[in-house]
Design a protein around this motif. Structure first.
Motif, mmCIF file in Angstrom:
data_model
loop_
_atom_site.group_PDB
_atom_site.id
_atom_site.type_symbol
_atom_site.label_atom_id
_atom_site.label_comp_id
_atom_site.label_asym_id
_atom_site.label_seq_id
_atom_site.Cartn_x
_atom_site.Cartn_y
_atom_site.Cartn_z
ATOM 1 N N UNK A 236 0.834 -1.209 0.000
ATOM 2 C CA UNK A 236 0.000 0.000 0.000
ATOM 3 C C UNK A 236 0.868 1.259 0.000
ATOM 4 N N UNK A 237 1.984 1.227 0.734
ATOM 5 C CA UNK A 237 2.857 2.396 0.828
ATOM 6 C C UNK A 237 3.442 2.793 -0.524
ATOM 7 N N UNK A 238 3.604 1.839 -1.434
ATOM 8 C CA UNK A 238 4.087 2.114 -2.787
ATOM 9 C C UNK A 238 2.932 2.404 -3.730
ATOM 10 N N UNK A 239 1.848 1.666 -3.588
ATOM 11 C CA UNK A 239 0.716 1.800 -4.505
ATOM 12 C C UNK A 239 0.069 3.179 -4.453
ATOM 13 N N UNK A 240 0.093 3.822 -3.301
ATOM 14 C CA UNK A 240 -0.587 5.134 -3.186
ATOM 15 C C UNK A 240 0.086 6.215 -4.021
ATOM 16 N N UNK A 241 1.324 5.972 -4.456
ATOM 17 C CA UNK A 241 2.026 6.964 -5.277
ATOM 18 C C UNK A 241 2.081 6.575 -6.759
ATOM 19 N N UNK A 242 1.447 5.456 -7.114
ATOM 20 C CA UNK A 242 1.456 5.000 -8.509
ATOM 21 C C UNK A 242 0.432 5.790 -9.336
ATOM 22 N N UNK A 243 0.719 5.933 -10.631
ATOM 23 C CA UNK A 243 -0.235 6.561 -11.538
ATOM 24 C C UNK A 243 -1.510 5.727 -11.610
ATOM 25 N N UNK A 244 -2.653 6.353 -11.864
ATOM 26 C CA UNK A 244 -2.837 7.746 -12.244
ATOM 27 C C UNK A 244 -2.975 8.710 -11.073
ATOM 28 N N UNK A 245 -2.601 8.301 -9.843
ATOM 29 C CA UNK A 245 -2.691 9.207 -8.697
ATOM 30 C C UNK A 245 -1.864 10.453 -8.957
ATOM 31 N N UNK A 246 -2.388 11.580 -8.552
ATOM 32 C CA UNK A 246 -1.717 12.853 -8.836
ATOM 33 C C UNK A 246 -1.905 13.859 -7.720
ATOM 34 N N UNK A 247 -2.249 13.397 -6.522
ATOM 35 C CA UNK A 247 -2.478 14.325 -5.425
ATOM 36 C C UNK A 247 -1.164 14.793 -4.817
ATOM 37 N N UNK A 248 -1.250 15.795 -3.954
ATOM 38 C CA UNK A 248 -0.071 16.340 -3.294
ATOM 39 C C UNK A 248 0.615 15.270 -2.450
ATOM 40 N N UNK A 249 1.948 15.292 -2.453
ATOM 41 C CA UNK A 249 2.734 14.401 -1.602
ATOM 42 C C UNK A 249 3.230 15.215 -0.414
ATOM 43 N N UNK A 250 2.706 14.922 0.757
ATOM 44 C CA UNK A 250 3.114 15.651 1.970
ATOM 45 C C UNK A 250 3.728 14.718 3.009
ATOM 46 N N UNK A 251 3.751 13.413 2.689
ATOM 47 C CA UNK A 251 4.419 12.435 3.557
ATOM 48 C C UNK A 251 5.026 11.368 2.653
ATOM 49 N N UNK A 252 6.190 11.675 2.100
ATOM 50 C CA UNK A 252 6.782 10.826 1.063
ATOM 51 C C UNK A 252 7.423 9.562 1.624
ATOM 52 N N UNK A 253 7.922 9.629 2.848
ATOM 53 C CA UNK A 253 8.694 8.520 3.395
ATOM 54 C C UNK A 253 7.833 7.642 4.295
ATOM 55 N N UNK A 254 7.058 6.782 3.657
ATOM 56 C CA UNK A 254 6.188 5.864 4.388
ATOM 57 C C UNK A 254 6.779 4.463 4.295
ATOM 58 N N UNK A 255 7.035 3.872 5.429
ATOM 59 C CA UNK A 255 7.573 2.515 5.438
ATOM 60 C C UNK A 255 6.532 1.511 4.973
ATOM 61 N N UNK A 256 6.986 0.363 4.516
ATOM 62 C CA UNK A 256 6.056 -0.665 4.065
ATOM 63 C C UNK A 256 5.038 -0.993 5.148
ATOM 64 N N UNK A 257 3.809 -1.134 4.716
ATOM 65 C CA UNK A 257 2.728 -1.440 5.656
ATOM 66 C C UNK A 257 2.602 -2.933 5.901
ATOM 67 N N UNK A 258 3.169 -3.733 4.987
ATOM 68 C CA UNK A 258 2.985 -5.174 5.063
ATOM 69 C C UNK A 258 1.675 -5.625 4.442
ATOM 70 N N UNK A 259 0.919 -4.664 3.935
ATOM 71 C CA UNK A 259 -0.366 -4.969 3.292
ATOM 72 C C UNK A 259 -0.220 -4.794 1.784
ATOM 73 N N UNK A 260 -0.441 -5.863 1.056
ATOM 74 C CA UNK A 260 -0.306 -5.844 -0.408
ATOM 75 C C UNK A 260 -1.678 -5.641 -1.042
ATOM 76 N N UNK A 261 -1.723 -4.762 -2.040
ATOM 77 C CA UNK A 261 -2.979 -4.490 -2.745
ATOM 78 C C UNK A 261 -3.367 -5.710 -3.571
ATOM 79 N N UNK A 262 -4.578 -6.187 -3.369
ATOM 80 C CA UNK A 262 -5.076 -7.343 -4.112
ATOM 81 C C UNK A 262 -5.988 -6.895 -5.249
ATOM 82 N N UNK A 263 -6.144 -7.766 -6.241
ATOM 83 C CA UNK A 263 -7.036 -7.482 -7.358
ATOM 84 C C UNK A 263 -8.468 -7.410 -6.846
ATOM 85 N N UNK A 264 -9.168 -6.341 -7.246
ATOM 86 C CA UNK A 264 -10.552 -6.168 -6.842
ATOM 87 C C UNK A 264 -11.522 -6.600 -7.924
#
Length: 363
Positions: free
Chosen positions: A65-93
């Motif tokens: 999740x910590x990597x996926x939130x910055x993937x395209x097409x997301x384009x919102x402001x980045x105000x907390x860039x250094x987020x450690x891995x959450x251990x939660x992997x995004x699954x196919x919906x």
């Protein structure tokens, strides 16, 4: 005090702002500027943990999740860039009606690229919710995702997980769905999140002010532009029916007298790619003062759209967990009225604030 374990459907700009906010407001990291409540029912923002997530975009599925939130097409402001891995992997919906056909006509970094992966069954999602120990399921699907929202609402009911419906698909405000949640002993807050200081809340407050100060509101419009995937999705007006109802009713419900349909226009207006997650609202209100003397008000509001809702989402999550802790089921009306545009029971915002504070403090 235990943590609040949340599951998230739709890892778009709003989810990105929410996850960034959980890091930004981690205790001892920054001050509490921007939050309506630092502590609520014993819970602080840092108590919220993402334990399950679903999306359909191939740039997010399979990523932490910590990597996926910055993937395209997301384009919102980045105000907390250094987020450690959450251990939660995004699954196919489940795709269902979550991706509109017209989205295929735009550049890759602006639109959704659907992953070529098996979609989960209801049993798969329910099992994941149970295994993760999720307390609250956050719905961040695109506007117009009726079937997909109902799918995840079903999953929440079956898994016994509180449901927060951030989008204008009517679940909490639908009597049939509201009863289903109540009968299942599951809490729900919705529908359609109000931003912290966005177009709808400003329009509502001004409309309420007109009513309280004896000013007759004759006609009004709210025109909005933006460049995120939300606005791109809504450029297909067939996706907009519930959104326009939600935003219009939010304003009509606090007017001294309901306006004729021809005299009120509220809703997304245009997609402007270079605006990215910046939303610009043009608001006009025309009315009559003492003696019938005419007046008008014009306002331009510019906000970063997704962070504008994230603090509200943090409060909705905590209200949902408080309800779950207390064994309160069905629609949480105070939280829905205060935090959402289309609650089951509309209230003015000052009354809704009083009621939500009572709910938080109730034994």
């Amino acid at each position: 005090m235990n943590s609040i374990r949340i599951a998230v459907v739709g890892i778009g700009n709003c989810a990105s702002s929410l996850v960034q906010g959980l890091e930004h407001y981690r205790e001892g990291t920054n001050d509490s500027v921007g939050l309506m409540h630092w502590e609520m029912g014993g819970y602080k923002p840092s108590d919220i943990k993402v334990v399950a997530a679903w999306d359909v975009d191939r740039r997010k599925v399979g990523k932490d999740v910590a990597e996926a939130i910055f993937a395209k097409p997301n384009c919102t402001a980045v105000f907390a860039a250094n987020i450690g891995n959450t251990g939660t992997v995004v699954k196919m919906g489940r795709k269902l009606d979550g991706v509109a056909d017209h989205m295929a006509d735009f550049k890759d970094d602006r639109t959704f690229l659907v992953a070529d992966a098996p979609e989960p069954t209801k049993e798969d999602v329910v099992a994941e919710l149970r295994a993760s120990g999720a307390d609250v399921l956050m719905n961040y699907l695109p506007v117009g995702s009726q079937e997909a929202t109902e799918f995840y609402a079903e999953c929440a009911i079956e898994a016994g997980v509180a449901f927060v419906n951030n989008i204008p698909v009517f679940i909490a405000s639908n009597p049939v769905w509201a009863k289903r949640f109540e009968d299942a002993g599951v809490a729900i807050i919705g529908d359609d999140i109000k931003a912290q200081l966005g177009a709808t809340i400003v329009h509502r407050v001004l409309t309420d002010l007109f009513a309280k100060r004896g000013v007759k509101l004759d006609r009004t419009y709210q025109l909005n532009t933006g460049g995120n995937t939300d606005f791109l999705n809504m450029s297909n007006h067939r996706r907009l029916e519930s959104k326009k109802i939600s935003k219009t009713e939010a304003v009509q419900s606090v007017a001294a007298e309901r306006l004729d349909d021809d005299n009120v226009h509220i809703g997304p207006s245009d997609y402007v790619p270079w605006q990215n997650d910046n939303k610009v609202c043009f608001l006009r209100m025309e009315g009559q003062l003492f003696g019938g003397v005419p007046m008008n008000l014009e306002l331009r509001l510019s906000v970063e759209d997704s962070p504008n809702s994230a603090g509200v989402a943090i409060d909705m999550i905590r209200c949902a967990k408080i309800a779950k802790d207390r064994g309160v089921a069905g629609v949480i009306d105070p939280a829905s009225a205060y935090f959402c545009k289309h609650p089951r029971t509309q209230m003015t915002d000052d009354l809704a604030q009083i009621e939500v504070e009572k709910f938080i403090k109730a034994a």
